[in-house]
Design a protein around this motif. Sequence first.
Motif, mmCIF file in Angstrom:
data_model
loop_
_atom_site.group_PDB
_atom_site.id
_atom_site.type_symbol
_atom_site.label_atom_id
_atom_site.label_comp_id
_atom_site.label_asym_id
_atom_site.label_seq_id
_atom_site.Cartn_x
_atom_site.Cartn_y
_atom_site.Cartn_z
ATOM 1 N N ASP A 56 0.857 -1.179 0.000
ATOM 2 C CA ASP A 56 0.000 0.000 0.000
ATOM 3 C C ASP A 56 0.903 1.242 0.000
ATOM 4 O OD1 ASP A 56 -1.402 2.280 1.637
ATOM 5 O OD2 ASP A 56 -3.038 0.997 0.937
ATOM 6 N N ALA A 57 0.704 2.142 -0.941
ATOM 7 C CA ALA A 57 1.583 3.305 -1.105
ATOM 8 C C ALA A 57 1.610 4.189 0.142
ATOM 9 C CB ALA A 57 1.157 4.122 -2.321
ATOM 10 N N ALA A 58 0.444 4.423 0.741
ATOM 11 C CA ALA A 58 0.380 5.262 1.937
ATOM 12 C C ALA A 58 1.080 4.584 3.108
ATOM 13 C CB ALA A 58 -1.070 5.567 2.291
ATOM 14 N N ASP A 59 0.885 3.272 3.238
ATOM 15 C CA ASP A 59 1.561 2.513 4.292
ATOM 16 C C ASP A 59 3.075 2.566 4.107
ATOM 17 O OD1 ASP A 59 -0.940 1.865 5.183
ATOM 18 O OD2 ASP A 59 -0.757 -0.288 4.877
ATOM 19 N N LEU A 60 3.509 2.351 2.868
ATOM 20 C CA LEU A 60 4.942 2.313 2.577
ATOM 21 C C LEU A 60 5.616 3.636 2.933
ATOM 22 C CD1 LEU A 60 7.360 0.790 1.434
ATOM 23 C CD2 LEU A 60 6.713 1.607 -0.842
ATOM 24 N N LYS A 61 4.926 4.738 2.696
ATOM 25 C CA LYS A 61 5.485 6.051 3.027
ATOM 26 C C LYS A 61 5.769 6.155 4.527
ATOM 27 C CE LYS A 61 4.686 11.023 2.598
ATOM 28 N NZ LYS A 61 3.776 12.089 2.091
ATOM 29 N N ILE A 62 4.850 5.657 5.349
ATOM 30 C CA ILE A 62 5.038 5.671 6.803
ATOM 31 C C ILE A 62 6.176 4.735 7.198
ATOM 32 C CG2 ILE A 62 3.971 5.075 9.017
ATOM 33 C CD1 ILE A 62 1.289 5.950 7.798
ATOM 34 N N LEU A 63 6.220 3.559 6.586
ATOM 35 C CA LEU A 63 7.250 2.575 6.899
ATOM 36 C C LEU A 63 8.644 3.076 6.530
ATOM 37 C CD1 LEU A 63 5.427 -0.673 5.731
ATOM 38 C CD2 LEU A 63 6.038 -0.086 8.090
ATOM 39 N N GLN A 64 8.733 3.974 5.559
ATOM 40 C CA GLN A 64 10.027 4.485 5.118
ATOM 41 C C GLN A 64 10.385 5.822 5.760
ATOM 42 O OE1 GLN A 64 9.441 4.453 0.822
ATOM 43 N NE2 GLN A 64 10.532 2.501 0.646
ATOM 44 N N THR A 65 9.565 6.279 6.706
ATOM 45 C CA THR A 65 9.794 7.558 7.376
ATOM 46 C C THR A 65 10.618 7.364 8.646
ATOM 47 O OG1 THR A 65 7.739 8.529 6.529
ATOM 48 C CG2 THR A 65 8.666 9.508 8.518
ATOM 49 N N LEU A 66 11.569 8.256 8.867
ATOM 50 C CA LEU A 66 12.380 8.219 10.079
ATOM 51 C C LEU A 66 11.513 8.550 11.295
ATOM 52 C CD1 LEU A 66 15.310 8.060 11.265
ATOM 53 C CD2 LEU A 66 15.399 10.549 10.970
ATOM 54 N N SER A 67 11.534 7.693 12.294
ATOM 55 C CA SER A 67 10.748 7.914 13.507
ATOM 56 C C SER A 67 11.507 8.803 14.490
ATOM 57 C CB SER A 67 10.401 6.582 14.169
ATOM 58 O OG SER A 67 9.506 5.843 13.364
ATOM 59 N N THR A 68 10.781 9.382 15.434
ATOM 60 C CA THR A 68 11.381 10.267 16.431
ATOM 61 C C THR A 68 11.257 9.656 17.823
ATOM 62 O OG1 THR A 68 9.294 11.478 16.696
ATOM 63 C CG2 THR A 68 10.860 12.314 15.070
ATOM 64 N N ASN A 69 12.092 10.117 18.741
ATOM 65 C CA ASN A 69 12.013 9.660 20.125
ATOM 66 C C ASN A 69 10.674 10.057 20.737
ATOM 67 O OD1 ASN A 69 14.481 8.456 20.165
ATOM 68 N ND2 ASN A 69 15.531 10.105 21.244
ATOM 69 N N ILE A 70 10.172 9.206 21.615
ATOM 70 C CA ILE A 70 8.910 9.465 22.283
ATOM 71 C C ILE A 70 9.153 9.994 23.690
ATOM 72 C CG2 ILE A 70 8.759 7.061 23.064
ATOM 73 C CD1 ILE A 70 5.841 9.477 22.312
ATOM 74 N N ASP A 71 8.335 10.920 24.104
ATOM 75 C CA ASP A 71 8.349 11.391 25.489
ATOM 76 C C ASP A 71 7.826 10.249 26.358
ATOM 77 O OD1 ASP A 71 7.835 12.526 27.967
ATOM 78 O OD2 ASP A 71 7.016 14.384 27.155
ATOM 79 N N VAL A 72 8.680 9.694 27.203
ATOM 80 C CA VAL A 72 8.307 8.505 27.980
ATOM 81 C C VAL A 72 7.189 8.797 28.987
ATOM 82 C CG1 VAL A 72 10.564 7.443 27.701
ATOM 83 C CG2 VAL A 72 10.127 8.908 29.684
ATOM 84 N N LYS A 73 6.861 10.072 29.188
ATOM 85 C CA LYS A 73 5.790 10.432 30.115
ATOM 86 C C LYS A 73 4.461 10.707 29.394
ATOM 87 C CE LYS A 73 8.939 12.427 33.547
ATOM 88 N NZ LYS A 73 9.281 13.650 34.337
ATOM 89 N N ASP A 74 4.431 10.519 28.069
ATOM 90 C CA ASP A 74 3.197 10.772 27.335
ATOM 91 C C ASP A 74 2.091 9.847 27.824
ATOM 92 O OD1 ASP A 74 1.182 10.462 25.052
ATOM 93 O OD2 ASP A 74 2.443 12.098 24.306
#
Length: 216
Positions: A46-64
């Motif tokens: 799925d093109a939209a899925d693939l775009k997310i899968l190929q995107t660099l993720s960011t650190n999460i605020d562990v207190k979210d």
Amino acid sequence: MKNTLLAVIALFVVANAAAQKFTDAERTLIKAGDRNAKMRVLQVTDAADLKILQTLSTNIDVKDESLLLLTQRMYATVRDTANPGVGIAAPQVGINKNVIWVQRFDKPGEPFEVYLNPKITWRSALMRKGAEGCLSIPDIRGDVLRNYTIKLTYFDMDGKFHDEMIEGFTAVIFQHETDHLLGILFTDRLSQQNKQQYSLINGEVNLYLEKMLRRQ
């Protein structure tokens, strides 16, 4: 000892400084089900899925406040009896944040554990080659080269910082899942390794040895 402590503190500061809370869209996706509700696993077809899968993720605020629910739903997803896995990364369920689950085959009882903002800070020259698949690429498997030993830093759900050495098949899972956080799929690794020269030694690969042999 002092330098090591300073390095750990520096890693802690950098990780927290770059941490982000979930976006409104991510929060809506997370809250679309309860703690036992599986999430849809994104697919490369799925093109939209693939775009997310190929995107660099960011650190999460562990207190979210939404983090606990995300980890619970990710666990329900990777433990789906109809399509189980040995690890899963948040991008695979549509969340570009640095969160993964890994089954620890190197521990008694082989438990699943969650890791926040994981980073591989060292890799051994010694490598291994083994079959891999992916929940996001269900119809393809391949023999991937991975470092035999890694050093991993991460935070647990209590916000405590850890670093540890991991080896063997469990290290492979960590490499696979942290690749997802970088927007890298195991099929990308397959394409990459086809361009490399290496020597097989009892089923394992030592790229460093190959380089040394070519110099002689």
